[in-house]
Scaffold this motif. Structure first.
Motif, PDB file in Angstrom:
ATOM      1  N   ASP A   1      13.739   4.713  -6.650  1.00  0.00           N
ATOM      2  CA  ASP A   1      13.499   3.388  -6.086  1.00  0.00           C
ATOM      3  C   ASP A   1      13.091   2.407  -7.167  1.00  0.00           C
ATOM      4  N   ALA A   2      12.650   1.228  -6.734  1.00  0.00           N
ATOM      5  CA  ALA A   2      12.329   0.161  -7.678  1.00  0.00           C
ATOM      6  C   ALA A   2      11.148   0.498  -8.574  1.00  0.00           C
ATOM      7  N   ILE A   3      10.304   1.431  -8.165  1.00  0.00           N
ATOM      8  CA  ILE A   3       9.189   1.840  -9.027  1.00  0.00           C
ATOM      9  C   ILE A   3       9.706   2.694 -10.178  1.00  0.00           C
ATOM     10  N   SER A   4      10.478   3.717  -9.855  1.00  0.00           N
ATOM     11  CA  SER A   4      10.977   4.636 -10.885  1.00  0.00           C
ATOM     12  C   SER A   4      11.932   3.947 -11.852  1.00  0.00           C
ATOM     13  N   TYR A   5      12.677   2.961 -11.371  1.00  0.00           N
ATOM     14  CA  TYR A   5      13.614   2.254 -12.238  1.00  0.00           C
ATOM     15  C   TYR A   5      12.972   1.019 -12.876  1.00  0.00           C
TER      16      TYR A   5
ATOM     17  N   LEU B   1      -2.981   4.182 -17.273  1.00  0.00           N
ATOM     18  CA  LEU B   1      -3.367   3.272 -16.188  1.00  0.00           C
ATOM     19  C   LEU B   1      -2.138   2.723 -15.480  1.00  0.00           C
ATOM     20  N   TRP B   2      -1.050   2.563 -16.224  1.00  0.00           N
ATOM     21  CA  TRP B   2       0.160   1.970 -15.658  1.00  0.00           C
ATOM     22  C   TRP B   2       1.069   3.001 -15.015  1.00  0.00           C
ATOM     23  N   THR B   3       1.066   4.235 -15.530  1.00  0.00           N
ATOM     24  CA  THR B   3       2.002   5.235 -15.002  1.00  0.00           C
ATOM     25  C   THR B   3       1.395   6.124 -13.929  1.00  0.00           C
ATOM     26  N   LYS B   4       0.076   6.325 -13.968  1.00  0.00           N
ATOM     27  CA  LYS B   4      -0.550   7.269 -13.038  1.00  0.00           C
ATOM     28  C   LYS B   4      -1.314   6.586 -11.902  1.00  0.00           C
ATOM     29  N   ARG B   5      -1.402   5.272 -11.933  1.00  0.00           N
ATOM     30  CA  ARG B   5      -2.072   4.525 -10.859  1.00  0.00           C
ATOM     31  C   ARG B   5      -1.041   3.678 -10.116  1.00  0.00           C
ATOM     32  N   VAL B   6      -1.251   3.513  -8.843  1.00  0.00           N
ATOM     33  CA  VAL B   6      -0.363   2.677  -8.047  1.00  0.00           C
ATOM     34  C   VAL B   6      -0.785   1.214  -8.191  1.00  0.00           C
TER      35      VAL B   6
ATOM     36  N   ARG C   1       0.829  -1.209   0.000  1.00  0.00           N
ATOM     37  CA  ARG C   1       0.000   0.000   0.000  1.00  0.00           C
ATOM     38  C   ARG C   1       0.862   1.257   0.000  1.00  0.00           C
ATOM     39  N   SER C   2       2.058   1.154   0.543  1.00  0.00           N
ATOM     40  CA  SER C   2       2.950   2.313   0.642  1.00  0.00           C
ATOM     41  C   SER C   2       3.769   2.540  -0.627  1.00  0.00           C
ATOM     42  N   SER C   3       3.424   1.845  -1.700  1.00  0.00           N
ATOM     43  CA  SER C   3       4.059   2.098  -2.990  1.00  0.00           C
ATOM     44  C   SER C   3       3.591   3.446  -3.533  1.00  0.00           C
ATOM     45  N   HIS C   4       3.982   3.772  -4.742  1.00  0.00           N
ATOM     46  CA  HIS C   4       3.554   5.031  -5.360  1.00  0.00           C
ATOM     47  C   HIS C   4       3.446   4.831  -6.871  1.00  0.00           C
ATOM     48  N   PRO C   5       2.695   5.689  -7.558  1.00  0.00           N
ATOM     49  CA  PRO C   5       2.632   5.563  -9.016  1.00  0.00           C
ATOM     50  C   PRO C   5       4.002   5.815  -9.648  1.00  0.00           C
ATOM     51  N   ILE C   6       4.178   5.334 -10.879  1.00  0.00           N
ATOM     52  CA  ILE C   6       5.406   5.623 -11.612  1.00  0.00           C
ATOM     53  C   ILE C   6       5.562   7.136 -11.762  1.00  0.00           C
ATOM     54  N   ASP C   7       4.507   7.783 -12.181  1.00  0.00           N
ATOM     55  CA  ASP C   7       4.475   9.242 -12.314  1.00  0.00           C
ATOM     56  C   ASP C   7       3.886   9.784 -11.019  1.00  0.00           C
ATOM     57  N   VAL C   8       4.758  10.261 -10.115  1.00  0.00           N
ATOM     58  CA  VAL C   8       4.346  10.552  -8.744  1.00  0.00           C
ATOM     59  C   VAL C   8       4.544  12.020  -8.416  1.00  0.00           C
ATOM     60  N   ALA C   9       3.592  12.612  -7.689  1.00  0.00           N
ATOM     61  CA  ALA C   9       3.705  14.010  -7.297  1.00  0.00           C
ATOM     62  C   ALA C   9       4.920  14.214  -6.397  1.00  0.00           C
ATOM     63  N   VAL C  10       5.742  15.208  -6.737  1.00  0.00           N
ATOM     64  CA  VAL C  10       6.915  15.569  -5.939  1.00  0.00           C
ATOM     65  C   VAL C  10       6.917  17.086  -5.820  1.00  0.00           C
ATOM     66  N   ASN C  11       6.843  17.573  -4.602  1.00  0.00           N
ATOM     67  CA  ASN C  11       6.765  19.011  -4.391  1.00  0.00           C
ATOM     68  C   ASN C  11       7.979  19.584  -3.666  1.00  0.00           C
ATOM     69  N   ASP C  12       8.417  18.886  -2.643  1.00  0.00           N
ATOM     70  CA  ASP C  12       9.491  19.349  -1.772  1.00  0.00           C
ATOM     71  C   ASP C  12      10.787  18.636  -2.160  1.00  0.00           C
TER      72      ASP C  12
ATOM     73  N   TYR D   1      12.845  10.259   5.365  1.00  0.00           N
ATOM     74  CA  TYR D   1      12.873   8.829   5.022  1.00  0.00           C
ATOM     75  C   TYR D   1      11.500   8.189   5.221  1.00  0.00           C
ATOM     76  N   ALA D   2      10.446   8.975   5.096  1.00  0.00           N
ATOM     77  CA  ALA D   2       9.092   8.469   5.360  1.00  0.00           C
ATOM     78  C   ALA D   2       8.730   7.299   4.457  1.00  0.00           C
ATOM     79  N   ARG D   3       9.075   7.409   3.184  1.00  0.00           N
ATOM     80  CA  ARG D   3       8.672   6.361   2.247  1.00  0.00           C
ATOM     81  C   ARG D   3       9.376   5.032   2.519  1.00  0.00           C
TER      82      ARG D   3
END
Length: 890
Positions: free
Chosen positions: A402-406, A464-469, A382-393, A853-855
């Motif tokens: 991580d393993a999702i982005s790579y 569906l694959w890049t914007k959904r977890v 559940r703590s995964s994230h979409p490939i295309d993930v919001a990053v603000n800070d 290191y929350a994620r």
């Protein structure tokens, strides 16, 4: 053609847009004794709006003076800033001027400043090494991705704010100074200093700028020029005495530079490509344009003493970083939420290049065996994230490397390229590169180019694959003799999916493998029915090109197990299909969708298997079970080891200990894997031979232990020591190997990793204390210590106690290397399978600021809870299975 997605950018910490940088003229003078550097940045600006204040990124930099000049100023001269203020939280400096800079004008901002050559492997930093006399010396290098260019010079540190750069370095005369482009002049400025100027760079993002200053030697070669239109000069730079260890990487570079020019349809845009081995380096490598920096172990390979695993890793890392020269550098993501555009593509096309250069390595089966599982294991949380993930800070950016982005992104690209056809896919990529070169692009831009080339709306299903977890598990049921029903739902390794979490309906190419061919179907709904052959023999996801798990009824698994036993006359002749069958069954027993005993039963079907990758996947899952069952009664663990021994020991005995020149790559790595598993499962013959060879080796006969086997043998001998005295003696000998600086880096790190396999508390404590001593273990190498402790059941609790007691010290040590601290957190937390222990760990972190290191913390805790629930669910049935079947394996 593709619907454009609206991206919410309102929360991003970005700079004001009143001015825009066009060109930087940078001059830097580092002092390698005081660790202070002096800098001057002259920045050509385009003034977009009337402005009296200029805001730009800085961190750990002291601005000494700032002036701005413009032909539009009333005085037609420069004016000094009336105030300079810093926002330490947002990492910006604000420069205020008395006179207005009018819109649509040009200006030059001139800033003199100083900074620190830090020891945190970030920004402009120092790295230590030993000279020929054993004295500690320092070199200077850079690491700017994602947001650390601001530590080296005041800048607009955002990927979309591309500019050109002129760099001048003032350095000690006896040192080599490198930057992204070629040297255009070198002059002496004193008896001890020289000034080196470099050619103007192409338009590029700040995070890709680089400079390295040190006592380097190099080897060089030139590409053929076949696809680049001219030969490209390529060099590997190392500390003195190590250059020849760069030969393998240089050869790969020469081939890959031409290969990528062909694949991308664009020549490499710079006149040279340098690769540098840096002693202290947080990541594996960094794709700085024209000046790629590497962790030493990722670049250097000793033909006589390095392991074959090191050869493959070096080849891949070089190809990955070279792919970035086009995909990432020439065309860059607009913002960090689309990091995957850089990393996923470089991962996929990096393996494409390795496959072209080393076809006998079978790298796509390797991808199915190693890279896809990394992605799917993380994305099952559940703590995964979409490939295309919001990053603000900026604090969030490093957490998505991580393993999702790579690997998930690369797996999705592989799925799409397989479906479209690789040539069609690459033609679309060439269209994308041609259209956006020297600029920035988005995921949607890539989909547009691919859609135009393929004639289908790619974004319709790829969003569906890049914007959904997450990803689906396809549950198969037999509807009739000639049809199956396939139902998709999100796969969670916790096995407790709730209805609200199951809203995505993925587009999934089925690729049904049947006797003699593959039928192409596509699952586009929650539930669909598909025909199967009259003989009822089929397997979904032929070649494991698609991103999902398949949950078959137990009778189908048994049928496929029988096909495995048939070998080349069965259905599963493609190695990836056998790997995928094991991977799905092994993971579905974790979530409870299949029984763990069903996996143990399936494992026995592979007793006559000959392929390395299949054995590797079996090894992974059997080791996972033993790792989670680590606190179960000894006779249960012994029974599971007996199963593993019954599978691997015959392979180990057949292949033996000697490496013949006629053995191919896959045979050699299978030998290593089989001996490792046989030894760790207490196979008497393997343990005895390991001990014999170890003692001969440490007595001085280096031929007694092939470089490929040293790590496994260290582990086998250490874990099979008959007494505390024997364990201490073995540990000390391995420690000597780690301290032996004449050995290649990969061999020293193999020894460091092996030390963590100790059983007695005194050695484990000593090992943990080594990680705090920079003279014993470089900060970058602490990940080997942490990972080794996490993998050792006898060390897990001790490591957690050590981590919690030294939390502030460790956090301070890695304050500027948050990914290393995240690795420490993951290792300290993730190995447990006791809910009670996890409750105590969560209570500990509840009082800490975990933003950096929350994620990784969330993912480690969730992974441990997955294991805890798996154990509670399955331990009784596994115990019964062991009691009934274990005697078969003796």
């Amino acid at each position: 053609m593709c619907a454009q997605q609206q991206v919410d950018t309102s929360e991003r910490q970005i700079l004001p847009t009143n001015v825009k940088p066009v060109h930087y003229d940078l001059s830097l003078q580092p002092d390698l004794e005081t660790f202070v550097f002096q800098g001057q940045a002259k920045i050509d600006l385009l003034v977009v709006e009337d402005s009296k204040t200029i805001v730009l990124n800085t961190q750990d930099i002291k601005i000494l003076s700032a002036t701005v000049s413009s032909t539009n100023l009333k005085t037609e001269s420069s004016q000094a800033a009336t105030s300079i203020t810093y926002d330490e939280k947002k990492l910006v400096a604000s420069l205020t001027f008395a006179e207005l800079l009018p819109a649509n004008s040009k200006a030059i901002l001139d800033i003199k400043y100083e900074g620190i050559l830090n020891d945190q492997m970030a920004g402009f930093y120092r790295s230590s090494y030993k000279d020929a006399e054993g004295n500690t010396k320092y070199l200077a290098t850079t690491q700017f991705e994602a947001t650390d260019a601001r530590r080296a010079f005041p800048c607009w540190d955002e990927p979309s704010l591309k500019a050109t750069f002129d760099v001048t370095l003032i350095v000690p005369s006896h040192l080599t100074a490198l930057s992204n482009t070629n040297v255009i002049s070198e002059t002496n400025v004193s008896d001890t200093l020289k000034q080196v100027k470099y050619a103007t760079t192409p338009l590029m993002s700040t995070y890709l700028l680089a400079f390295v200053i040190g006592p380097f030697e190099y080897i060089e070669a030139f590409t053929s020029g076949e696809h680049n239109g001219r030969p490209i000069r390529s060099r590997v730079y190392t500390l003195p005495g190590l250059a020849e260890q760069g030969r393998h990487a240089l050869n790969v570079c020469i081939s890959a530079l031409e290969y990528f020019a062909k694949v991308f349809g664009e020549p490499y845009p710079l006149p040279k490509l340098d690769m540098v081995a840096v002693p202290d380096f947080e990541a594996g490598a960094m794709e700085n344009w024209g000046l790629i920096t590497y962790r030493t172990v990722s670049l250097l390979f000793d033909e006589k003493q390095s392991s074959i695993v090191s050869k493959k890793r070096t080849a891949y890392v070089v190809c990955h970083e070279l792919a970035h020269q086009w995909f990432g550098n020439l065309v860059t993501m607009k913002w960090w939420n689309e990091l995957w555009l850089n990393e996923s593509f470089a991962t996929w096309v990096g393996w494409l290049a390795v496959d072209d250069i080393f076809p006998d390595w079978d790298v796509w089966t390797s991808f199915v065996n190693e890279d896809m599982p990394r992605a799917l294991n993380l994305d099952a949380l559940r703590s995964s994230h979409p490939i295309d993930v919001a990053v603000n800070d900026p604090a969030e950016i490093h957490q998505i490397f991580d393993a999702i982005s790579y690997y998930k992104g690369a797996s999705v690209i592989r799925m799409l390229s397989s479906w479209l056809g690789v040539e069609t896919f690459l033609a679309g990529v060439r269209r994308y590169v041609r259209r956006h070169k020297l600029s920035n692009a988005s995921t949607d831009d890539l989909w547009v180019a691919l859609s135009e080339e393929a004639g289908v709306d790619v974004s319709k299903f790829m969003d569906l694959w890049t914007k959904r977890v997450g990803y689906p598990v396809l549950c198969v049921t037999q509807e009739s003799q000639d049809a199956i029903k396939v139902v998709q739902s999100r796969y969670l390794s916790t096995g407790d999916l709730e209805t609200a979490e199951d809203g995505t309906v993925w587009w999934a190419p089925l690729g049904m493998l049947v006797s003699g061919k593959t039928e192409s179907y596509t699952l586009t709904e929650k539930s669909q029915t598909f025909p199967i052959p009259a003989d009822g023999l089929f397997k979904l996801n032929a070649g494991q090109t698609s991103v999902y798990r398949v949950n078959y009824p137990i009778q189908n698994i048994r049928v496929l197990g029988e096909e495995v036993k048939k070998g080349s006359s069965g259905l599963l002749t493609n190695t990836s299909d056998r790997v995928g069958l094991i991977a799905d069954a092994g993971n579905l027993c974790v979530s409870g969708e299949q029984k763990t005993t069903a996996f143990l039963e399936l494992a026995q079907a592979f007793v006559n298997e000959e392929n390395y990758f299949v054995w590797s996947q079996l090894s992974t899952h059997l080791s996972n079970i033993l790792g989670v069952w680590y606190e179960q009664p000894e006779h249960i663990k012994d029974g599971l080891k007996a199963l593993r021994r019954s599978l691997f020991a015959p392979v180990a005995h057949r292949l033996g200990w000697e490496f013949a020149e006629t053995d191919d790559y896959l045979t050699n790595i299978l030998r290593v894997l089989a001996l490792t598993n046989a030894g760790r499962s207490n196979d008497a013959a393997t343990v005895e031979e390991a001990k014999k060879r170890f003692h001969t080796f440490v007595a001085g006969d280096i031929d007694a232990l092939h470089p490929n086997l040293r790590g496994p043998v260290y582990g086998i001998v250490l874990s099979n020591a008959g007494s505390v005295e024997e364990e201490n003696a073995v540990w000390e000998k391995i420690l000597q190997m780690y301290h032996n600086e004449t050995l290649p880096t990969d061999q020293r790190l193999i020894a460091l990793n092996a030390l963590g396999g100790a059983k007695n508390e005194a050695l484990i404590s000593r090992y943990m204390l080594m990680s705090l001593d920079e003279k014993e273990v470089r900060g970058q190498d602490s990940i080997y210590v942490f990972g080794s402790l996490a993998a050792n059941p006898d060390a897990r609790l001790l490591f957690w106690q050590f981590f919690s007691q030294n939390y502030e010290l460790l956090q301070s040590k890695f304050s500027r290397s948050p990914s290393l601290f995240g690795a420490a957190v993951r290792s300290a937390v993730g190995g447990f399978s006791s809910l009670e222990q996890l409750d105590q760990i969560e209570a500990f972190f509840s009082t800490k600021d975990t933003k950096q290191y929350a994620r990784p913390l969330q993912q480690a805790l969730e992974s441990a809870r997955v294991n805890s629930k798996w154990l509670l669910r399955s331990k009784d049935s596994v115990a019964q299975w062991v009691q009934e079947y274990a005697n078969r394996f003796e």
